[in-house]
Scaffold this motif. Structure first.
Motif, PDB file in Angstrom:
ATOM      1  N   MET A   1       0.826  -1.152   0.009  1.00  0.00           N
ATOM      2  CA  MET A   1       0.200   0.004  -0.055  1.00  0.00           C
ATOM      3  C   MET A   1       0.756   1.299   0.041  1.00  0.00           C
ATOM      4  O   MET A   1       1.960   1.223   0.709  1.00  0.00           O
ATOM      5  CB  MET A   1      -0.960  -0.034   1.262  1.00  0.00           C
ATOM      6  CG  MET A   1      -2.068  -0.863   1.105  1.00  0.00           C
ATOM      7  SD  MET A   1      -3.393  -0.385   0.045  1.00  0.00           S
ATOM      8  CE  MET A   1      -4.500  -1.667   0.074  1.00  0.00           C
ATOM      9  N   THR A   2       0.504   2.292  -0.854  1.00  0.00           N
ATOM     10  CA  THR A   2       1.147   3.549  -0.819  1.00  0.00           C
ATOM     11  C   THR A   2       0.595   4.460   0.226  1.00  0.00           C
ATOM     12  O   THR A   2      -0.484   4.710   0.274  1.00  0.00           O
ATOM     13  CB  THR A   2       0.971   4.316  -2.137  1.00  0.00           C
ATOM     14  OG1 THR A   2       1.487   3.233  -3.067  1.00  0.00           O
ATOM     15  CG2 THR A   2       1.772   5.469  -2.448  1.00  0.00           C
ATOM     16  N   ASP A   3       1.756   4.901   0.929  1.00  0.00           N
ATOM     17  CA  ASP A   3       1.154   6.095   2.089  1.00  0.00           C
ATOM     18  C   ASP A   3       1.342   7.371   1.377  1.00  0.00           C
ATOM     19  O   ASP A   3       2.294   7.789   0.687  1.00  0.00           O
ATOM     20  CB  ASP A   3       1.825   5.988   3.332  1.00  0.00           C
ATOM     21  CG  ASP A   3       1.626   4.845   4.251  1.00  0.00           C
ATOM     22  OD1 ASP A   3       0.631   4.094   3.884  1.00  0.00           O
ATOM     23  OD2 ASP A   3       2.773   4.409   5.121  1.00  0.00           O
ATOM     24  N   ILE A   4       0.360   8.104   1.321  1.00  0.00           N
ATOM     25  CA  ILE A   4       0.420   9.648   0.700  1.00  0.00           C
ATOM     26  C   ILE A   4       0.191  10.579   1.892  1.00  0.00           C
ATOM     27  O   ILE A   4      -0.637  10.738   2.746  1.00  0.00           O
ATOM     28  CB  ILE A   4      -0.737   9.763  -0.175  1.00  0.00           C
ATOM     29  CG1 ILE A   4      -0.490   8.745  -1.523  1.00  0.00           C
ATOM     30  CG2 ILE A   4      -0.661  11.087  -0.826  1.00  0.00           C
ATOM     31  CD1 ILE A   4      -1.458   8.983  -2.441  1.00  0.00           C
ATOM     32  N   PHE A   5       1.301  11.578   1.916  1.00  0.00           N
ATOM     33  CA  PHE A   5       1.186  12.831   2.629  1.00  0.00           C
ATOM     34  C   PHE A   5       0.556  13.830   1.853  1.00  0.00           C
ATOM     35  O   PHE A   5       0.932  14.341   0.916  1.00  0.00           O
ATOM     36  CB  PHE A   5       2.749  13.172   3.105  1.00  0.00           C
ATOM     37  CG  PHE A   5       2.842  14.279   3.902  1.00  0.00           C
ATOM     38  CD1 PHE A   5       2.723  14.305   5.260  1.00  0.00           C
ATOM     39  CD2 PHE A   5       2.911  15.598   3.382  1.00  0.00           C
ATOM     40  CE1 PHE A   5       2.839  15.414   6.245  1.00  0.00           C
ATOM     41  CE2 PHE A   5       3.022  16.880   4.040  1.00  0.00           C
ATOM     42  CZ  PHE A   5       2.979  16.650   5.469  1.00  0.00           C
TER      43      PHE A   5
ATOM     44  N   LEU B   1      -7.415  11.048  -5.860  1.00  0.00           N
ATOM     45  CA  LEU B   1      -6.504  12.085  -5.467  1.00  0.00           C
ATOM     46  C   LEU B   1      -5.448  12.660  -6.519  1.00  0.00           C
ATOM     47  O   LEU B   1      -5.545  13.887  -6.728  1.00  0.00           O
ATOM     48  CB  LEU B   1      -5.430  11.479  -4.397  1.00  0.00           C
ATOM     49  CG  LEU B   1      -6.039  11.425  -2.802  1.00  0.00           C
ATOM     50  CD1 LEU B   1      -5.244  10.413  -2.044  1.00  0.00           C
ATOM     51  CD2 LEU B   1      -6.234  12.812  -2.109  1.00  0.00           C
ATOM     52  N   ASN B   2      -5.132  11.651  -7.323  1.00  0.00           N
ATOM     53  CA  ASN B   2      -4.563  12.083  -8.827  1.00  0.00           C
ATOM     54  C   ASN B   2      -5.190  12.882  -9.623  1.00  0.00           C
ATOM     55  O   ASN B   2      -4.765  14.013 -10.187  1.00  0.00           O
ATOM     56  CB  ASN B   2      -3.939  10.791  -9.264  1.00  0.00           C
ATOM     57  CG  ASN B   2      -3.131   9.853  -8.591  1.00  0.00           C
ATOM     58  OD1 ASN B   2      -2.236  10.640  -7.764  1.00  0.00           O
ATOM     59  ND2 ASN B   2      -2.528   8.701  -9.164  1.00  0.00           N
TER      60      ASN B   2
ATOM     61  N   ALA C   1       2.224  16.098  -9.126  1.00  0.00           N
ATOM     62  CA  ALA C   1       2.411  14.770  -9.131  1.00  0.00           C
ATOM     63  C   ALA C   1       3.064  14.308  -8.131  1.00  0.00           C
ATOM     64  O   ALA C   1       3.740  15.114  -7.203  1.00  0.00           O
ATOM     65  CB  ALA C   1       3.249  14.616 -10.588  1.00  0.00           C
ATOM     66  N   LEU C   2       2.977  12.817  -7.710  1.00  0.00           N
ATOM     67  CA  LEU C   2       3.521  12.304  -6.553  1.00  0.00           C
ATOM     68  C   LEU C   2       4.929  12.011  -6.785  1.00  0.00           C
ATOM     69  O   LEU C   2       5.751  11.665  -7.600  1.00  0.00           O
ATOM     70  CB  LEU C   2       2.768  11.083  -6.446  1.00  0.00           C
ATOM     71  CG  LEU C   2       1.706  11.026  -5.802  1.00  0.00           C
ATOM     72  CD1 LEU C   2       0.902   9.682  -5.886  1.00  0.00           C
ATOM     73  CD2 LEU C   2       1.344  11.653  -4.492  1.00  0.00           C
ATOM     74  N   THR C   3       5.840  12.260  -5.586  1.00  0.00           N
ATOM     75  CA  THR C   3       7.250  11.987  -5.593  1.00  0.00           C
ATOM     76  C   THR C   3       7.394  11.630  -4.063  1.00  0.00           C
ATOM     77  O   THR C   3       6.630  11.971  -3.052  1.00  0.00           O
ATOM     78  CB  THR C   3       8.033  13.302  -5.881  1.00  0.00           C
ATOM     79  OG1 THR C   3       9.483  13.074  -5.792  1.00  0.00           O
ATOM     80  CG2 THR C   3       7.674  14.597  -4.856  1.00  0.00           C
TER      81      THR C   3
ATOM     82  N   GLN D   1       4.375   9.358  -0.122  1.00  0.00           N
ATOM     83  CA  GLN D   1       4.447   9.834  -1.514  1.00  0.00           C
ATOM     84  C   GLN D   1       3.708  11.295  -1.117  1.00  0.00           C
ATOM     85  O   GLN D   1       3.063  11.373  -0.354  1.00  0.00           O
ATOM     86  CB  GLN D   1       3.683   9.297  -2.417  1.00  0.00           C
ATOM     87  CG  GLN D   1       4.295   7.832  -2.931  1.00  0.00           C
ATOM     88  CD  GLN D   1       5.337   8.135  -3.958  1.00  0.00           C
ATOM     89  OE1 GLN D   1       5.325   8.771  -4.622  1.00  0.00           O
ATOM     90  NE2 GLN D   1       6.504   7.565  -3.414  1.00  0.00           N
ATOM     91  N   VAL D   2       4.163  12.508  -1.777  1.00  0.00           N
ATOM     92  CA  VAL D   2       3.647  13.749  -1.482  1.00  0.00           C
ATOM     93  C   VAL D   2       3.371  14.469  -2.973  1.00  0.00           C
ATOM     94  O   VAL D   2       4.320  14.204  -3.915  1.00  0.00           O
ATOM     95  CB  VAL D   2       4.636  14.677  -0.825  1.00  0.00           C
ATOM     96  CG1 VAL D   2       5.866  14.728  -1.114  1.00  0.00           C
ATOM     97  CG2 VAL D   2       3.920  15.826  -0.471  1.00  0.00           C
ATOM     98  N   TYR D   3       2.431  15.202  -2.931  1.00  0.00           N
ATOM     99  CA  TYR D   3       2.316  16.019  -4.243  1.00  0.00           C
ATOM    100  C   TYR D   3       3.114  17.198  -4.438  1.00  0.00           C
ATOM    101  O   TYR D   3       3.068  18.054  -3.488  1.00  0.00           O
ATOM    102  CB  TYR D   3       0.642  16.334  -4.436  1.00  0.00           C
ATOM    103  CG  TYR D   3      -0.156  15.243  -4.610  1.00  0.00           C
ATOM    104  CD1 TYR D   3      -0.314  14.642  -6.119  1.00  0.00           C
ATOM    105  CD2 TYR D   3      -0.644  14.521  -3.599  1.00  0.00           C
ATOM    106  CE1 TYR D   3      -1.040  13.641  -6.309  1.00  0.00           C
ATOM    107  CE2 TYR D   3      -1.872  13.424  -3.784  1.00  0.00           C
ATOM    108  CZ  TYR D   3      -1.888  12.986  -5.234  1.00  0.00           C
ATOM    109  OH  TYR D   3      -2.539  11.880  -5.462  1.00  0.00           O
ATOM    110  N   LYS D   4       3.881  17.198  -5.480  1.00  0.00           N
ATOM    111  CA  LYS D   4       4.628  18.447  -5.738  1.00  0.00           C
ATOM    112  C   LYS D   4       4.509  19.185  -7.152  1.00  0.00           C
ATOM    113  O   LYS D   4       4.076  18.178  -7.997  1.00  0.00           O
ATOM    114  CB  LYS D   4       6.073  18.107  -5.648  1.00  0.00           C
ATOM    115  CG  LYS D   4       6.540  17.906  -4.068  1.00  0.00           C
ATOM    116  CD  LYS D   4       8.171  17.955  -4.072  1.00  0.00           C
ATOM    117  CE  LYS D   4       8.427  17.862  -2.351  1.00  0.00           C
ATOM    118  NZ  LYS D   4       9.949  17.748  -2.260  1.00  0.00           N
TER     119      LYS D   4
END
Length: 376
Positions: free
Chosen positions: A1-5, A73-74, A83-85, A99-102
């Protein structure tokens, strides 16, 4: 699972739930992004991150998201060119990779800390309305299509917020609806381009106290607009603008060029007055000294959501000031005309003018222009 901040506006739980498409059980896990600051973006209500060793940015760590929730979210972040990084976050005493959106392109960040509380008080309501429109397009439109609609979506959200804050005026004889007086059976959006078409099945309270049978209606969803009729009380003349209009063309009119007042939509975050000043500059190269507000109104309430804020704009209209104008990036090609008041009166009487907002503003001006001569 991907954790997203997530940081910034998505820390606001009602907005996050709209984007994810579900209620959040419990409280999201608070976290901080290491070596970053959350700063304001020039002329925007959302923030951006800036790398800064030793700094931290507050946010939420979203764990155990489903694939669909990540896609949602995307979809929401995509039109903002995010985009996620990968990045390091701290949850309590533990350091994790998330992963965080930048942004993919540089933003004009200013050295002012972004405040969730300040944003929530001023902008959360309109952002939630816009987010509902955006997420209604999930799975139906591409990110490219959504990106082209974002300005219209945000302007539409501002229109809906103004409508929701309206109230009855003393002496209004209309029926005053309460809870249960309008029942929405079904609401769909068969078309969503620059403008939107909504289909609605509904029942409403009838004047005899009952409820109507289910009726089906379609509405053309537009945004709130302003008109400005520039008037020079010293020279006793007005300025009209002329431009091509697709409505008369599609109707079959032999001449789709229209004489109008200066007009335009109210952009997201603008007041009607701010939009009026801006449009006068864009369309006619005029600086309005004072706006005289007229009664706001629906233009075609049977099928169109457009709500009009009309103004008389007090300004100087010397000989030679009527030229070409319009915002080229919006495809506007506008020619201005100086019209003396006697000629303007004849235009209204003889049917030269076929634009209802201009006619209504013009009739008001013909009745009241003498009292405007004292305005500095």
């Amino acid at each position: 699972m991907t954790d997203i901040f997530v940081f910034g506006t998505l820390r606001h739980l009602p907005l996050l739930e709209i984007v994810l498409g579900r209620s959040w059980e419990g409280t999201p896990q608070e976290a901080v992004l290491l070596d970053h600051r959350c700063l304001c973006v020039a002329n925007e209500i959302y923030p951006a991150l800036r790398n800064e060793v030793g700094a931290t940015a507050k946010g939420l760590l979203l764990a155990n998201l489903t694939a669909t929730e990540i896609e949602r979210l995307n979809f929401y972040e995509g039109p903002f060119d995010y985009a996620l990084t990968s990045a390091s976050v701290r949850v309590g005493d533990e350091i994790k990779t998330a992963q965080v959106y930048k942004p993919q392109s540089p933003l004009q960040v200013i050295d002012v800390e972004w405040s969730l509380n300040d944003w929530a008080q001023a902008h959360s309501s309109v952002t939630e309305i816009a987010a509902k429109d955006v997420m209604a397009m999930f799975g139906r439109q591409s990110l490219e299509q959504l990106g082209r609609r974002m300005e219209a979506i945000r302007a539409r959200a501002s229109s809906a917020l103004r409508a929701g804050n309206s109230s009855s005026t003393a002496g209004d004889p209309r029926f005053l609806p309460g809870q249960g007086d309008v029942e929405i059976v079904q609401r769909t959006t068969p078309h969503a381009g620059f403008f939107t078409v909504e289909e609605v099945a509904l029942r409403h309270r009838t004047f005899d106290g009952g409820l109507s049978p289910a009726i089906h209606r379609e509405a053309f969803v537009a945004v709130d607009v302003v008109t400005v009729l520039p008037f020079d009380p010293v020279r006793n003349r007005v300025l009209l603008v002329e431009q091509f209009r697709v409505g008369p063309l599609v109707r079959g009119d032999t001449n789709p060029w229209s004489l109008e007042a200066v007009a335009g939509r109210i952009d997201a975050g603008e007041t009607p007055e701010e939009a009026a000043f801006r449009e006068a500059r864009e369309e006619a190269n005029l600086d309005i000294r004072k706006l005289v507000p007229l009664s706001p109104c629906y233009t075609t309430p049977g099928a169109v959501t457009e709500y009009l804020y009309p103004f008389i704009g007090i300004t100087d209209l010397p000989d030679g000031c009527a030229g070409l104008g319009g915002a080229q990036d919006e495809g506007e090609d506008i020619r201005a005309h100086l019209i003396e008041m006697d000629e303007f009166r004849a235009f209204i009487s003889n049917g030269v003018l076929e634009n209802s907002p201009l006619i209504l503003s013009g009739l008001w001006l013909l009745l009241n222009h003498q009292q405007l001569t004292s305005i500095p």
